[in-house]
Scaffold this motif. Structure first.
Motif, PDB file in Angstrom:
ATOM      1  N   ALA A  75       0.827  -1.204   0.000  1.00 54.22           N
ATOM      2  CA  ALA A  75       0.000   0.000   0.000  1.00 54.22           C
ATOM      3  C   ALA A  75       0.865   1.259   0.000  1.00 54.22           C
ATOM      4  O   ALA A  75       0.587   2.222  -0.715  1.00 54.22           O
ATOM      5  CB  ALA A  75      -0.925  -0.013   1.220  1.00 54.22           C
ATOM      6  N   ALA A  76       1.947   1.250   0.795  1.00 56.00           N
ATOM      7  CA  ALA A  76       2.836   2.405   0.845  1.00 56.00           C
ATOM      8  C   ALA A  76       3.547   2.624  -0.488  1.00 56.00           C
ATOM      9  O   ALA A  76       3.755   3.771  -0.921  1.00 56.00           O
ATOM     10  CB  ALA A  76       3.857   2.215   1.960  1.00 56.00           C
ATOM     11  N   ARG A  77       3.903   1.524  -1.153  1.00 61.32           N
ATOM     12  CA  ARG A  77       4.645   1.637  -2.412  1.00 61.32           C
ATOM     13  C   ARG A  77       3.744   2.096  -3.566  1.00 61.32           C
ATOM     14  O   ARG A  77       4.195   2.802  -4.472  1.00 61.32           O
ATOM     15  CB  ARG A  77       5.271   0.289  -2.751  1.00 61.32           C
ATOM     16  N   THR A  78       2.484   1.686  -3.545  1.00 61.20           N
ATOM     17  CA  THR A  78       1.594   1.986  -4.669  1.00 61.20           C
ATOM     18  C   THR A  78       0.662   3.163  -4.402  1.00 61.20           C
ATOM     19  O   THR A  78      -0.004   3.637  -5.331  1.00 61.20           O
ATOM     20  CB  THR A  78       0.734   0.751  -4.993  1.00 61.20           C
ATOM     21  N   GLY A  79       0.587   3.624  -3.150  1.00 60.89           N
ATOM     22  CA  GLY A  79      -0.303   4.725  -2.824  1.00 60.89           C
ATOM     23  C   GLY A  79      -1.764   4.340  -2.797  1.00 60.89           C
ATOM     24  O   GLY A  79      -2.645   5.196  -2.911  1.00 60.89           O
ATOM     25  N   ARG A  80      -2.063   3.056  -2.630  1.00 60.63           N
ATOM     26  CA  ARG A  80      -3.441   2.573  -2.617  1.00 60.63           C
ATOM     27  C   ARG A  80      -3.884   2.266  -1.195  1.00 60.63           C
ATOM     28  O   ARG A  80      -3.071   1.935  -0.340  1.00 60.63           O
ATOM     29  CB  ARG A  80      -3.573   1.303  -3.473  1.00 60.63           C
ATOM     30  N   ASP A  81      -5.193   2.362  -0.962  1.00 62.81           N
ATOM     31  CA  ASP A  81      -5.725   2.014   0.358  1.00 62.81           C
ATOM     32  C   ASP A  81      -6.650   0.808   0.300  1.00 62.81           C
ATOM     33  O   ASP A  81      -7.386   0.532   1.250  1.00 62.81           O
ATOM     34  CB  ASP A  81      -6.467   3.208   0.976  1.00 62.81           C
ATOM     35  N   ASP A  82      -6.633   0.081  -0.836  1.00 60.06           N
ATOM     36  CA  ASP A  82      -7.532  -1.072  -0.992  1.00 60.06           C
ATOM     37  C   ASP A  82      -6.766  -2.382  -1.098  1.00 60.06           C
ATOM     38  O   ASP A  82      -7.282  -3.383  -1.606  1.00 60.06           O
ATOM     39  CB  ASP A  82      -8.414  -0.891  -2.225  1.00 60.06           C
ATOM     40  N   VAL A  83      -5.522  -2.410  -0.616  1.00 58.15           N
ATOM     41  CA  VAL A  83      -4.705  -3.620  -0.687  1.00 58.15           C
ATOM     42  C   VAL A  83      -5.209  -4.640   0.328  1.00 58.15           C
ATOM     43  O   VAL A  83      -5.483  -4.296   1.485  1.00 58.15           O
ATOM     44  CB  VAL A  83      -3.218  -3.297  -0.414  1.00 58.15           C
ATOM     45  N   THR A  84      -5.319  -5.889  -0.106  1.00 54.77           N
ATOM     46  CA  THR A  84      -5.760  -6.976   0.775  1.00 54.77           C
ATOM     47  C   THR A  84      -4.606  -7.941   1.018  1.00 54.77           C
ATOM     48  O   THR A  84      -3.926  -8.347   0.080  1.00 54.77           O
ATOM     49  CB  THR A  84      -6.938  -7.743   0.148  1.00 54.77           C
TER      50      THR A  84
END
Length: 537
Positions: A75-84
């Motif tokens: 999530a930190a590397r991709t800037g996403r908040d929907d990582v499971t």
């Protein structure tokens, strides 16, 4: 790149209930099989409650916390908040195989629960070493294997060993399980918000549990009550993990008896490597791209930790990531599952939790996971590869059928071995018994190879299809696929020049290997005749 990725979201509760039910089923299965078949009852129950369950706690909490941390990193590397996070827990297939083909046979031979436990530790350690070693080459395998070949296997397993199993459970206990199913289907098919924003999984489990407690057991078929809860409460106790390295070393240096179980340890280790690889590919298809090598390496380390602290049962990256992602779970469900399962194992409260919350109340969530896995195999592959996905389903479905048939023979007091000896072409309601066993052995490899061959034929890459056919021939000749031996109703592998068990009916897959060689020859000839010629990959 930064992101506000929370430690826990509301939908993590749904993910937790699904993964928790799955893990709880494995723990109850371990208790049941080890107690009933492997002599771990009475005084010898200490091997179960003081060694196996605490060892499982170490591996489960280690893996779940790592994969939660891995999700935060992604999530930190991709800037996403929907990582499971990748789901993780005890490997069901290895659990059953190690009990029936390692632990139980040792107990039957020695009548010693300690000897059976020690051999189980060694089998678990061997599987972990193979899983860890496989991480070094798995990324190469993944890059050169069509997605349809990796996902079709998971779809077959999801249909037979997840969805079908829990669907039967739901209709076996409809009063407790069908109302939770309705809630789950509304929540995740209709995708509407429930009153007060409550998670669908929480409501489903609560309703099923209330029904089980309110209605009598002779109506629901589900046993819960104060008597069972009181007994489970009195049986609890703190059991910290104990290092078991000395026990493993003792067995290794005592004699070479353990070598006979390599025929079980090696294929199960390879099975776990390929299965985890497929689950990582499934996660990427769902949008979460995890590093193959580190994911598999930690998977292997988790299994070795289980053996090192007393558990006989490998842990693995679970099937079902897209299902948990569809639930809205992130990383918190993995953390919560690891902590709760570990506490249950360390405090001896597995039976207590089962007496309070019947697993029938939560199995609808796991059924939904299986549905999503099956759908993903078709949705996340090119449309033209759909027939290849369908081809890859057959070996897994045959494996499910073989499991059902062998169980039926056992329950009826019959013998599949005697039936085959009397008539090699015997059929069960039209389904050839020998054919099911042939497709069942090493089915995870067969699924993948048949689907891969189909993909390359669809793309008219005949040389590549021929190369995969050669791999299939080699696997069959070595006994990693199709070859089997059966004693009574116990089905086992039969490798290369390995001698079958005394009194067993054996089948070597040499003719099937020749069949795959003929595949390769035909595909190669067609490739030569094609203009322009295909470039060999």
């Amino acid at each position: 790149m930064s992101t506000r990725y929370p430690l826990f979201v509301r939908r993590d509760l749904d993910g937790f209930f699904g993964l928790f039910v799955d893990n709880l089923v494995q723990l109850l299965l371990i208790i049941s099989l080890c107690t009933g078949l492997c002599g771990m009852s009475g005084e010898d129950a200490r091997y179960l409650y003081q060694h196996i369950l605490p060892g499982a706690a170490v591996s489960i909490v280690f893996g779940n916390l790592f994969y939660a941390w891995q999700a935060h990193r992604l999530a930190a590397r991709t800037g996403r908040d929907d990582v499971t996070a990748l789901p993780y827990g005890i490997n069901t297939v290895s659990l059953l195989v190690f009990v029936f083909f390692v632990i139980k046979p040792v107990y039957d031979d020695t009548q010693s629960a300690e000897a059976a436990w020690q051999m189980g530790l060694l089998a678990c350690l061997g599987s972990g070493l193979i899983e860890f070693s496989g991480s070094l080459v798995a990324d190469t395998v993944r890059r050169n294997t069509p997605r349809a070949a990796l996902l079709s296997t998971l779809a077959g397993i999801a249909i037979g060993f997840i969805s079908m199993t829990f669907a039967l459970e739901i209709f076996q206990y409809p009063l407790v399980a069908m109302l939770p199913l309705a809630v789950i289907l509304i929540t995740y098919f209709s995708r509407i918000s429930l009153p007060w924003g409550l998670p669908g999984g929480l409501i489903a489990v609560t309703l099923g549990t209330l029904i089980a407690w309110v209605l009598p057991a002779d109506i629901t078929g589900v046993t819960v009550g104060l008597h069972e809860t009181t007994q489970a409460w009195e049986a609890r106790g703190w059991c910290p993990p104990q290092f078991a390295g000395a026990e493993i070393w003792k067995l290794l240096t005592a004699d070479s008896h353990w070598l006979r179980y390599l025929s079980v340890i090696v294929p199960m280790g390879l099975f776990n490597v390929i299965g985890s690889l497929q689950n990582i590919e499934s996660a990427e298809a769902a949008g979460d791209s995890y590093d193959t090598r580190s994911s598999l390496a930690v998977n292997g380390v988790g299994t070795m930790l289980a053996a090192g602290f007393g558990s006989c049962f490998p842990t693995t990256i679970y099937i079902g990531h897209p299902g948990w992602k569809g639930l809205g779970a992130r990383a918190g469900y993995s953390t919560l599952n690891g902590v709760v399962i570990a506490l249950m194992c360390l405090t001896g409260t597995v039976a207590l939790v089962n007496s309070l919350i019947p697993m029938q109340a939560g199995i609808a969530i796991v059924l939904w996971i299986g549905i999503i896995i099956t759908a993903q195999a078709f949705q996340s592959t090119p449309r033209e590869h759909a027939p290849a996905v369908a081809v890859g389903l057959f070996p897994a479905i045959a494996a499910w059928g073989a499991t059902v048939v062998l169980g039926a023979y056992t329950q009826a007091g019959g013998s599949a071995q005697k039936a085959l000896e009397a008539n090699p072409t015997v059929a069960v309601n039209g389904f050839l018994l020998h054919g099911m066993f042939v497709m069942e052995r090493g089915y995870i490899f067969t699924c993948m190879m048949l689907a891969a061959i189909s993909v390359f034929l669809i793309e008219q890459r005949f040389y590549t299809a021929a190369i995969w056919s050669l791999f299939a021939a080699a696997f069959a000749y070595c006994g990693l696929t199709h070859a089997y031996q059966i004693s009574g109703n116990a089905l086992d592998y039969l490798f290369g020049a390995t001698q079958p068990m005394q009194g067993a009916l054996a089948f070597r897959a040499n003719q099937i290997a020749v069949g795959y060689l003929l595949f390769a020859a035909v595909f190669f000839i067609i490739g030569v005749l094609q203009k322009p010629q295909e470039t060999v990959e």
